[in-house]
Design a protein around this motif. Structure first.
Motif, mmCIF file in Angstrom:
data_model
loop_
_atom_site.group_PDB
_atom_site.id
_atom_site.type_symbol
_atom_site.label_atom_id
_atom_site.label_comp_id
_atom_site.label_asym_id
_atom_site.label_seq_id
_atom_site.Cartn_x
_atom_site.Cartn_y
_atom_site.Cartn_z
ATOM 1 N N GLU A 166 27.691 -8.985 -15.972
ATOM 2 C CA GLU A 166 27.816 -7.548 -16.148
ATOM 3 C C GLU A 166 28.061 -7.182 -17.611
ATOM 4 N N ARG A 167 27.784 -8.140 -18.486
ATOM 5 C CA ARG A 167 28.001 -7.905 -19.913
ATOM 6 C C ARG A 167 26.747 -7.311 -20.533
ATOM 7 N N LEU A 200 25.192 -5.300 -24.088
ATOM 8 C CA LEU A 200 25.457 -4.957 -25.476
ATOM 9 C C LEU A 200 25.452 -3.446 -25.660
ATOM 10 N N THR A 201 26.400 -2.969 -26.434
ATOM 11 C CA THR A 201 26.354 -1.577 -26.853
ATOM 12 C C THR A 201 25.336 -1.441 -27.988
ATOM 13 N N GLN A 202 24.988 -0.220 -28.338
ATOM 14 C CA GLN A 202 24.051 -0.013 -29.440
ATOM 15 C C GLN A 202 24.600 -0.571 -30.742
ATOM 16 N N ASP A 203 25.887 -0.389 -30.968
ATOM 17 C CA ASP A 203 26.501 -0.908 -32.198
ATOM 18 C C ASP A 203 26.468 -2.433 -32.217
ATOM 19 N N GLU A 204 26.724 -3.061 -31.065
ATOM 20 C CA GLU A 204 26.709 -4.519 -31.001
ATOM 21 C C GLU A 204 25.301 -5.059 -31.221
ATOM 22 N N ALA A 205 24.319 -4.396 -30.628
ATOM 23 C CA ALA A 205 22.932 -4.819 -30.815
ATOM 24 C C ALA A 205 22.527 -4.698 -32.280
ATOM 25 N N ALA A 206 22.937 -3.607 -32.929
ATOM 26 C CA ALA A 206 22.621 -3.416 -34.344
ATOM 27 C C ALA A 206 23.291 -4.489 -35.199
ATOM 28 N N ALA A 207 24.534 -4.826 -34.871
ATOM 29 C CA ALA A 207 25.248 -5.864 -35.625
ATOM 30 C C ALA A 207 24.571 -7.224 -35.444
ATOM 31 N N LEU A 208 24.106 -7.508 -34.239
ATOM 32 C CA LEU A 208 23.416 -8.768 -33.975
ATOM 33 C C LEU A 208 22.119 -8.857 -34.779
ATOM 34 N N LEU A 209 21.373 -7.769 -34.826
ATOM 35 C CA LEU A 209 20.134 -7.748 -35.600
ATOM 36 C C LEU A 209 20.404 -7.932 -37.094
ATOM 37 N N ARG A 210 21.444 -7.282 -37.598
ATOM 38 C CA ARG A 210 21.778 -7.426 -39.024
ATOM 39 C C ARG A 210 22.131 -8.874 -39.348
ATOM 40 N N ALA A 211 22.896 -9.493 -38.453
ATOM 41 C CA ALA A 211 23.284 -10.885 -38.679
ATOM 42 C C ALA A 211 22.063 -11.803 -38.694
ATOM 43 N N PHE A 249 20.736 -18.292 -32.203
ATOM 44 C CA PHE A 249 21.214 -17.054 -31.584
ATOM 45 C C PHE A 249 22.738 -17.022 -31.556
ATOM 46 N N ASN A 250 23.356 -18.138 -31.167
ATOM 47 C CA ASN A 250 24.818 -18.182 -31.097
ATOM 48 C C ASN A 250 25.452 -17.982 -32.466
ATOM 49 N N HIS A 251 24.869 -18.574 -33.503
ATOM 50 C CA HIS A 251 25.407 -18.398 -34.852
ATOM 51 C C HIS A 251 25.336 -16.927 -35.268
ATOM 52 N N ALA A 252 24.219 -16.277 -34.941
ATOM 53 C CA ALA A 252 24.078 -14.850 -35.287
ATOM 54 C C ALA A 252 25.095 -14.025 -34.509
ATOM 55 N N ALA A 253 25.307 -14.358 -33.246
ATOM 56 C CA ALA A 253 26.274 -13.625 -32.428
ATOM 57 C C ALA A 253 27.685 -13.761 -33.002
ATOM 58 N N ILE A 254 28.018 -14.964 -33.427
ATOM 59 C CA ILE A 254 29.353 -15.177 -34.020
ATOM 60 C C ILE A 254 29.502 -14.377 -35.297
ATOM 61 N N ARG A 255 28.472 -14.384 -36.145
ATOM 62 C CA ARG A 255 28.535 -13.621 -37.399
ATOM 63 C C ARG A 255 28.630 -12.120 -37.124
ATOM 64 N N ALA A 256 28.076 -11.700 -35.992
ATOM 65 C CA ALA A 256 28.127 -10.286 -35.629
ATOM 66 C C ALA A 256 29.453 -9.909 -34.962
ATOM 67 N N GLY A 257 30.335 -10.896 -34.778
ATOM 68 C CA GLY A 257 31.629 -10.625 -34.152
ATOM 69 C C GLY A 257 31.579 -10.553 -32.645
ATOM 70 N N LEU A 258 30.532 -11.137 -32.033
ATOM 71 C CA LEU A 258 30.406 -11.125 -30.588
ATOM 72 C C LEU A 258 30.909 -12.427 -29.993
ATOM 73 N N THR A 259 31.407 -12.357 -28.783
ATOM 74 C CA THR A 259 31.906 -13.538 -28.088
ATOM 75 C C THR A 259 30.739 -14.319 -27.508
ATOM 76 N N VAL A 260 30.694 -15.619 -27.791
ATOM 77 C CA VAL A 260 29.631 -16.479 -27.278
ATOM 78 C C VAL A 260 30.184 -17.260 -26.103
ATOM 79 N N PRO A 261 29.533 -17.179 -24.898
ATOM 80 C CA PRO A 261 30.053 -17.890 -23.729
ATOM 81 C C PRO A 261 29.933 -19.404 -23.904
#
Length: 208
Positions: A84-85, A87-98, A196-208
């Motif tokens: 049920e997780r 991404l918000t628009q801000d999280e998606a944008a942060a992931l793309l920037r990373a 993908f996981n490295h980008a998620a971490i740089r974006a401040g997202l939790t990686v399962p």
């Protein structure tokens, strides 16, 4: 089968546990034993269910072919709760920037993320995608490659949103000649999890 290689990997894991045992040894207790064995080496229940599904299919095939008079039921761990997780628009944008700010992956990872966001396609469907499956004139993506057997899960044809169309046209202009959409050094991308996981971490997202 649509994915014989994956089934073959499941068979190898099953043989590690079942060895030379006969079908008569398949029971709830032995299936639970197999589940515990796989959990002990860090495998999740979803992986165990997939492996036991292959065992069940093999037994079913043997029974339907007349090689077995009885068909034992294969016990499996309960399926996990649906994810049920989102991404918000801000999280998606942060992931793309990373992804764009990492030189080693900026040639393919941002487009992969955009394709995932706009099509909701599975990772395997995207990584196997070829330009011949993308009709830029009609604005359609066929997620089922030529020659692949259509399964019950299916792979649909999805429309290309206007924002994604721009990125696809740019990617095709600078793309490789080997035909795959996602490439690195003129080779298809085999797996994208680490990048993908490295980008998620740089974006401040939790990686399962």
């Amino acid at each position: 089968m649509a994915s014989a290689d994956r089934a073959g990997e499941c068979v190898e894991r099953l043989l590690d546990w079942w060895g030379d045992n006969t079908v008569a040894s398949v029971s709830k207790a032995t299936c639970q034993g197999y589940t515990g064995h796989r959990r002990a080496v860090g495998r999740k229940d979803g992986t165990v269910r997939r492996e036991l599904t292959v065992l069940s299919a093999a037994i079913g095939h043997a029974h339907a072919s007349g090689r077995l008079t009885d068909r034992p039921q294969v016990w499996m761990p309960a399926p996990g709760a649906p994810k049920e997780r989102w991404l918000t628009q801000d999280e998606a944008a942060a992931l793309l920037r990373a992804a764009k700010n990492e030189p080693k992956v900026r040639s393919y990872l941002p487009l992969f993320i955009l394709m995932g966001l706009f099509t909701a396609a599975r990772k395997g469907a995207l990584l196997s995608l070829r330009w011949s499956q993308i009709d830029l004139e009609r604005g359609l993506i066929s997620l089922n490659p030529p020659g692949r057997k259509q399964t019950t899960k299916g792979r649909a044809k999805v429309p290309i949103p206007r924002r994604l169309m721009t990125f696809l046209k740019l990617a095709k202009k600078r793309g490789s000649d080997i035909g795959h959409v996602f490439t690195l050094d003129d080779q298809p991308i085999g797996d994208i999890k680490k990048a993908f996981n490295h980008a998620a971490i740089r974006a401040g997202l939790t990686v399962p």
